[in-house]
Design an enzyme around this catalytic site. Structure first.
Site, short mmCIF file in Angstrom:
data_model
loop_
_atom_site.label_atom_id
_atom_site.label_comp_id
_atom_site.label_asym_id
_atom_site.label_seq_id
_atom_site.Cartn_x
_atom_site.Cartn_y
_atom_site.Cartn_z
CB CYS A 182 -6.45 7.36 -5.74
SG CYS A 182 -7.11 5.96 -6.66
CG ASP A 239 -13.69 9.93 -10.14
OD1 ASP A 239 -13.69 8.83 -10.73
OD2 ASP A 239 -13.01 10.15 -9.12
CG HIS A 271 -10.04 8.89 -10.06
ND1 HIS A 271 -10.71 8.84 -8.86
CD2 HIS A 271 -8.89 8.20 -9.87
CE1 HIS A 271 -10.00 8.16 -7.98
NE2 HIS A 271 -8.89 7.76 -8.57
#
Length: 303
Positions: A182, A239, A271
């Site tokens: 991330c 995502d 994600h």
């Protein structure tokens, strides 16, 4: 795998004369504000609505693992270190947290990497800006901590971590890799443009866009022409925060710049597909991504 209580082992805070002599790896004298977090959090982040039963727990058999202190210009920075038993030296992998801090998921990743033969170190890069262990709101973490953490500070802290790993944790300064998830994925791209010592990086769903500010002047996309090490990018087609078009654009930019970049987009993966403690976890892509990461490190000398 069985859960194991990992012993806390503080690193030597006096440092070593070699720390500032490892080919540009330096201890940064950036901030004098002091550390808000002086130790790592226990357990998982509070900023998630639920913790999944499939969360992976890696024991410490055959490795040495625990919390350490890394000397930086303004004091000891808390970090988590895991390394194989034995004499070493071992390849160094810098492990870069999500926005949630160095919690049990990130610590477990370090132990997994140690079992793969690496010295893995995860520094608490947000320790000066705020205590993310007490925050339950994601937007508050982004607004009050992440957005206020200078990229230059992060780059310097990672340099200091690599130097410490080589001097104090049986790490090989000639075999340095980095991986992050991330926000940490974004950091992988930036560090690849910053460090001349990096052999390879693996970015897990790191955002290519975002706001440019005085302390965060460039996006990951901005630095692609400047990266100095091969990068593997692992992304999910589902995502919603990182459009597949942005990922493809980054791949094209790397190719145009003549950079050694491989992008893998997993169909239907959202994600956070590697975050086994969250509902976003997808076992197939997570395991394949892990295998690809280890292969990438081996291919590029982090082995």
């Amino acid at each position: 795998m069985a859960t194991s209580d990992v012993a806390r082992q503080d690193g030597r805070q006096g440092g070593s004369p070699d720390l500032e002599q490892l080919d540009g790896l330096v201890i940064p004298p950036f901030s004098r504000r002091g550390f808000v977090m002086t130790s790592l959090m226990t357990g998982l982040t509070l900023a998630t609505t639920r913790v999944e039963a499939q969360a992976i727990h890696t024991d410490a058999t055959g490795i040495v693992a625990g919390e350490v202190r890394i000397p930086v210009g303004d004091g000891p920075m808390p970090a988590y270190r895991a390394m194989p038993e034995g004499a070493g030296p071992f390849p160094i992998v810098l492990v870069v947290e999500e926005i949630f801090g160095v919690h049990d998921y990130i610590k477990d990743i370090c132990r997994r990497l140690a079992k793969a033969g690496c010295t893995a170190v995860a520094p608490e890069l947000f320790a000066r800006q705020g205590d993310v262990s007490k925050m339950t709101d994601v937007q508050e973490i982004v607004r009050e901590v992440v957005s206020k953490t200078p990229d230059a500070q992060v780059m310097g802290d990672l340099d200091a971590t690599a130097a410490w790993a080589a001097a104090e944790a049986k790490g090989d300064a000639g075999k340095i890799g980095i991986t992050g998830w991330c926000r940490g994925g974004r950091t992988v791209w930036l560090y690849a443009a910053h460090s001349a010592n990096l052999k390879a990086g693996v970015a897990w769903y790191g955002n290519f866009g975002g706001n440019r500010t005085g302390i965060q002047p460039k996006t990951a996309a901005d630095v692609i022409p400047d990266i100095r090490a091969p990068i593997l990018g692992l992304y999910g087609a589902a995502d919603t925060g990182i459009p597949a078009a942005d990922v493809e654009k980054a791949r094209d930019a790397a190719k145009e710049a003549g950079k050694d970049v491989e992008i893998v987009i997993f169909p239907d993966a959202p994600h956070g597909f590697h975050a086994d403690y969250r509902p976003s976890y997808r076992k197939g892509p997570a395991e394949e991504g892990w295998s690809r990461m280890l292969a990438w490190f081996r291919q590029h000398g982090v082995a």
